[in-house]
Write a protein that holds these residues in place. Structure first.
Motif, mmCIF file in Angstrom:
data_model
loop_
_atom_site.group_PDB
_atom_site.id
_atom_site.type_symbol
_atom_site.label_atom_id
_atom_site.label_comp_id
_atom_site.label_asym_id
_atom_site.label_seq_id
_atom_site.Cartn_x
_atom_site.Cartn_y
_atom_site.Cartn_z
ATOM 1 N N LEU A 1 0.719 -1.356 -0.111
ATOM 2 C CA LEU A 1 0.070 -0.006 -0.033
ATOM 3 C C LEU A 1 0.835 1.108 0.044
ATOM 4 O O LEU A 1 0.482 2.437 -0.419
ATOM 5 N N LEU A 2 2.208 1.037 0.516
ATOM 6 C CA LEU A 2 2.903 2.522 0.332
ATOM 7 C C LEU A 2 3.354 2.544 -1.096
ATOM 8 O O LEU A 2 3.458 1.771 -1.835
ATOM 9 N N PRO A 3 3.829 4.033 -1.141
ATOM 10 C CA PRO A 3 4.364 4.389 -2.518
ATOM 11 C C PRO A 3 5.647 3.515 -2.677
ATOM 12 O O PRO A 3 6.347 3.214 -1.845
ATOM 13 N N VAL A 4 5.999 3.228 -3.942
ATOM 14 C CA VAL A 4 7.078 2.581 -4.434
ATOM 15 C C VAL A 4 8.068 3.470 -4.598
ATOM 16 O O VAL A 4 8.103 4.349 -5.271
ATOM 17 N N LYS A 5 9.289 3.102 -3.600
ATOM 18 C CA LYS A 5 10.456 3.891 -3.696
ATOM 19 C C LYS A 5 11.628 3.194 -4.672
ATOM 20 O O LYS A 5 11.631 1.938 -4.434
ATOM 21 N N LYS A 6 12.452 3.950 -5.285
ATOM 22 C CA LYS A 6 13.583 3.277 -6.065
ATOM 23 C C LYS A 6 14.840 3.144 -5.024
ATOM 24 O O LYS A 6 14.870 3.996 -4.254
ATOM 25 N N ALA A 7 15.579 2.214 -5.509
ATOM 26 C CA ALA A 7 16.717 2.071 -4.630
ATOM 27 C C ALA A 7 17.709 2.835 -4.898
ATOM 28 O O ALA A 7 17.580 3.742 -5.848
ATOM 29 N N ASP A 8 18.649 2.975 -4.064
ATOM 30 C CA ASP A 8 19.846 3.912 -4.353
ATOM 31 C C ASP A 8 20.696 3.801 -5.595
ATOM 32 O O ASP A 8 21.165 4.689 -6.072
ATOM 33 N N THR A 9 20.595 2.457 -6.281
ATOM 34 C CA THR A 9 21.116 2.136 -7.546
ATOM 35 C C THR A 9 20.372 2.849 -8.573
ATOM 36 O O THR A 9 20.643 2.821 -9.761
ATOM 37 N N GLY A 10 19.097 3.318 -8.374
ATOM 38 C CA GLY A 10 18.002 3.717 -9.544
ATOM 39 C C GLY A 10 17.380 2.813 -9.928
ATOM 40 O O GLY A 10 16.187 3.081 -10.591
ATOM 41 N N GLU A 11 17.421 1.512 -9.512
ATOM 42 C CA GLU A 11 16.562 0.351 -10.020
ATOM 43 C C GLU A 11 15.476 0.396 -9.015
ATOM 44 O O GLU A 11 15.353 0.924 -7.814
ATOM 45 N N GLU A 12 14.466 -0.199 -9.418
ATOM 46 C CA GLU A 12 13.102 -0.338 -8.987
ATOM 47 C C GLU A 12 13.279 -1.302 -7.603
ATOM 48 O O GLU A 12 13.998 -2.340 -7.599
ATOM 49 N N ALA A 13 12.496 -1.206 -6.583
ATOM 50 C CA ALA A 13 12.478 -1.833 -5.483
ATOM 51 C C ALA A 13 12.005 -3.321 -5.481
ATOM 52 O O ALA A 13 11.241 -3.297 -6.501
ATOM 53 N N GLU A 14 12.649 -4.047 -5.077
ATOM 54 C CA GLU A 14 12.040 -5.580 -5.180
ATOM 55 C C GLU A 14 10.392 -5.581 -4.505
ATOM 56 O O GLU A 14 10.291 -5.003 -3.837
ATOM 57 N N ASP A 15 9.803 -6.540 -5.449
ATOM 58 C CA ASP A 15 8.329 -6.643 -4.719
ATOM 59 C C ASP A 15 8.371 -7.235 -3.396
ATOM 60 O O ASP A 15 9.043 -8.497 -3.220
ATOM 61 N N PRO A 16 7.479 -6.814 -2.696
ATOM 62 C CA PRO A 16 7.271 -7.259 -1.353
ATOM 63 C C PRO A 16 7.098 -8.697 -1.276
ATOM 64 O O PRO A 16 7.110 -9.479 -0.223
ATOM 65 N N ARG A 17 6.216 -9.084 -2.333
ATOM 66 C CA ARG A 17 5.696 -10.818 -2.478
ATOM 67 C C ARG A 17 6.924 -11.518 -2.845
ATOM 68 O O ARG A 17 6.409 -12.991 -3.083
ATOM 69 N N ALA A 18 8.221 -11.069 -3.269
ATOM 70 C CA ALA A 18 9.121 -11.928 -3.997
ATOM 71 C C ALA A 18 9.220 -13.279 -3.057
ATOM 72 O O ALA A 18 9.522 -14.262 -3.300
ATOM 73 N N GLU A 19 9.975 -12.861 -1.761
ATOM 74 C CA GLU A 19 10.328 -13.863 -0.888
ATOM 75 C C GLU A 19 9.300 -15.023 -0.614
ATOM 76 O O GLU A 19 9.512 -16.136 -0.471
ATOM 77 N N LEU A 20 8.103 -14.437 -0.326
ATOM 78 C CA LEU A 20 6.921 -15.376 -0.080
ATOM 79 C C LEU A 20 6.581 -16.441 -1.388
ATOM 80 O O LEU A 20 6.414 -17.528 -1.264
ATOM 81 N N VAL A 21 6.736 -15.811 -2.502
ATOM 82 C CA VAL A 21 6.502 -16.651 -3.834
ATOM 83 C C VAL A 21 7.665 -17.506 -3.896
ATOM 84 O O VAL A 21 7.492 -18.889 -4.194
ATOM 85 N N ARG A 22 9.104 -17.285 -3.449
ATOM 86 C CA ARG A 22 10.059 -18.128 -3.509
ATOM 87 C C ARG A 22 9.725 -19.380 -2.649
ATOM 88 O O ARG A 22 10.147 -20.420 -2.922
ATOM 89 N N ARG A 23 9.203 -19.140 -1.582
ATOM 90 C CA ARG A 23 9.215 -19.979 -0.458
ATOM 91 C C ARG A 23 7.945 -20.944 -0.733
ATOM 92 O O ARG A 23 8.213 -22.365 -0.610
ATOM 93 N N LEU A 24 6.771 -20.292 -1.490
ATOM 94 C CA LEU A 24 5.700 -21.125 -1.934
ATOM 95 C C LEU A 24 6.176 -22.079 -3.165
ATOM 96 O O LEU A 24 5.790 -23.200 -2.964
ATOM 97 N N LEU A 25 7.027 -21.581 -4.270
ATOM 98 C CA LEU A 25 7.346 -22.531 -5.079
ATOM 99 C C LEU A 25 8.395 -23.586 -4.694
ATOM 100 O O LEU A 25 8.297 -24.724 -5.328
ATOM 101 N N GLU A 26 9.278 -23.110 -3.680
ATOM 102 C CA GLU A 26 10.247 -24.457 -3.053
ATOM 103 C C GLU A 26 9.217 -25.316 -2.378
ATOM 104 O O GLU A 26 9.388 -26.803 -2.740
ATOM 105 N N TYR A 27 8.338 -24.921 -1.675
ATOM 106 C CA TYR A 27 7.532 -25.993 -0.814
ATOM 107 C C TYR A 27 6.620 -26.853 -1.934
ATOM 108 O O TYR A 27 6.266 -27.910 -1.786
ATOM 109 N N GLU A 28 5.937 -26.150 -2.919
ATOM 110 C CA GLU A 28 5.283 -26.855 -4.141
ATOM 111 C C GLU A 28 6.200 -27.839 -4.621
ATOM 112 O O GLU A 28 5.619 -29.135 -4.995
#
Length: 292
Positions: free
Chosen positions: A129-156
Motif C-alpha cells: 500500500l505504500l508508495p514504491v521507492k526506487k533503490a539507491d542504484t536507481g533500480e526499482e525496489a523488489e516486490d514485497p511478495r518475492a520472498e513469499l513466492v520463492r518459499r511457496l514455489l520451493e514448498y510446492e
C-alpha cells in the motif's frame, strides 16, 4: 445423517439402530416384536432416554488437513487459480485470517505457527500500500511478495516430489517380500563322467609319472674268473669259434664287457689264440696249441 445424530449414536452400542433425523418425529417403536431394540451397558433399552446430554464440542468437526502455513497458502492460491507470481494479497490474507480465527479458538498451540505467517501476510499487504521507492542504484525496489513466492514455489516442488515418492511401491504397504523355505538336507548330485574322460585323465597321469620317474642303478657283481672258465669250456667242444659268437648281447652291456675282459685275460695267459686268415677276414678264437 447430521453431526448431531453421529454424536448421539456414539453414546449407544454398535448394535443400536439409527436414530430419527433431527427435526423429524421419532417413529422408532419402543418394543420391536416384544423385544428391546437396543442394549445400554448390557441392559435392554425399550425407550430412548429423555435426559440425554450431548456436549457442544461433540457436534463440531475439525479436520486438520494442512501441514503448515505454506500448505494452507498454497491451497488457497491453487483453489482459486491465482497466479502465484502475482498474488492478490487482500483476498488471500482475508481467507487465511478466517481459517486462523477458527483454529485459534480450539487449538492455540496449533494456531501459533499460523499466526506468524498471518503477520507476514499483513506486513506484505501493508508494504504494497505504500508508495514504491526506487533503490539507491536507481533500480526499482523488489516486490514485497518475492520472498513469499520463492518459499511457496520451493514448498510446492518438495510437496510434488514427496507425492511422487509416496506413489512408488513400498514394502509392507503395496507388496510383501516373498519368502521360501529351502530344505537343507538335499542330496548332492555329482556330474556324470564318461569312459573317454577317464581314459584321457589316466593317460595324462601315466605321462606325468614317466616324466618324474627316477632311474635306479642296481649293483651287479660279475666274476671275470667265471667267464674265463665258461669260454674255455666252450672252446673245448669246438676247434675254432668266431669271435662274435663268444658274446651274448641280450644279457646286457655289463656282461659283454666282463666277458671281453675274461677273453683278454685268457689271451694274456696264452690259454687261447686269436687268429685271422687275412686282413679284414673274420676273427676266430681257439685253444692254445701245446705240444705233447
Amino acid at each position: 445423517m447430521s453431526a448431531q445424530q453421529d454424536a448421539l449414536l456414539a453414546h449407544l452400542p454398535a448394535d443400536a439402530p439409527e436414530l430419527a433425523l433431527a427435526g423429524q418425529p421419532d417413529t422408532t417403536p419402543d418394543v420391536v416384536d416384544g423385544m428391546a431394540y437396543a442394549k445400554l451397558y448390557g441392559e435392554p433399552l425399550f425407550k430412548l432416554p429423555t435426559d440425554l446430554y450431548i456436549p457442544p464440542d461433540a457436534l463440531e468437526v475439525f479436520l486438520e488437513a494442512f501441514q503448515g502455513p505454506l500448505d494452507l497458502l498454497l491451497y488457497l492460491i491453487r483453489k482459486q487459480n491465482f497466479n502465484i507470481l502475482d498474488i492478490p494479497m487482500a483476498q488471500v490474507t482475508r481467507q487465511y485470517l478466517d481459517y486462523v480465527d477458527q483454529i485459534r479458538v480450539r487449538n492455540l498451540e496449533l494456531a501459533a505457527e499460523y499466526l506468524l505467517m498471518a503477520a507476514m501476510l499483513i506486513e506484505i499487504k501493508s508494504r504494497m500500500l505504500l508508495p514504491v521507492k526506487k533503490a539507491d542504484t536507481g533500480e526499482e525496489a523488489e516486490d514485497p511478495r518475492a520472498e513469499l513466492v520463492r518459499r511457496l514455489l520451493e514448498y510446492e516442488q518438495m510437496k510434488v516430489a514427496a507425492q511422487e515418492l509416496d506413489a512408488l511401491p513400498q514394502l509392507g504397504r503395496d507388496y510383501v517380500r516373498a519368502q521360501i523355505y529351502i530344505e537343507q538336507n538335499v542330496v548332492t548330485r555329482w556330474p556324470e563322467v564318461s569312459m573317454s574322460e577317464l581314459q584321457a585323465v589316466w593317460a595324462d597321469i601315466l605321462k606325468r609319472a614317466k616324466l618324474t620317474a627316477h632311474h635306479t642303478i642296481s649293483r651287479e657283481e660279475l666274476s671275470v674268473r667265471e667267464h674265463m672258465t665258461g669260454i674255455l669250456r666252450r672252446l673245448q667242444s669246438a676247434r675254432f669259434v668266431e669271435f662274435a659268437d663268444l658274446f651274448d648281447p641280450s644279457r646286457g652291456v655289463p656282461v659283454v664287457i666282463v666277458n671281453f675282459i675274461a677273453l683278454l685275460e685268457l689271451a694274456k695267459e696264452t690259454l687261447i689264440e686269436i687268429t685271422q686268415a687275412e686282413a679284414f677276414a673274420p676273427i676266430y678264437v681257439r685253444l692254445a696249441y701245446s705240444p705233447t
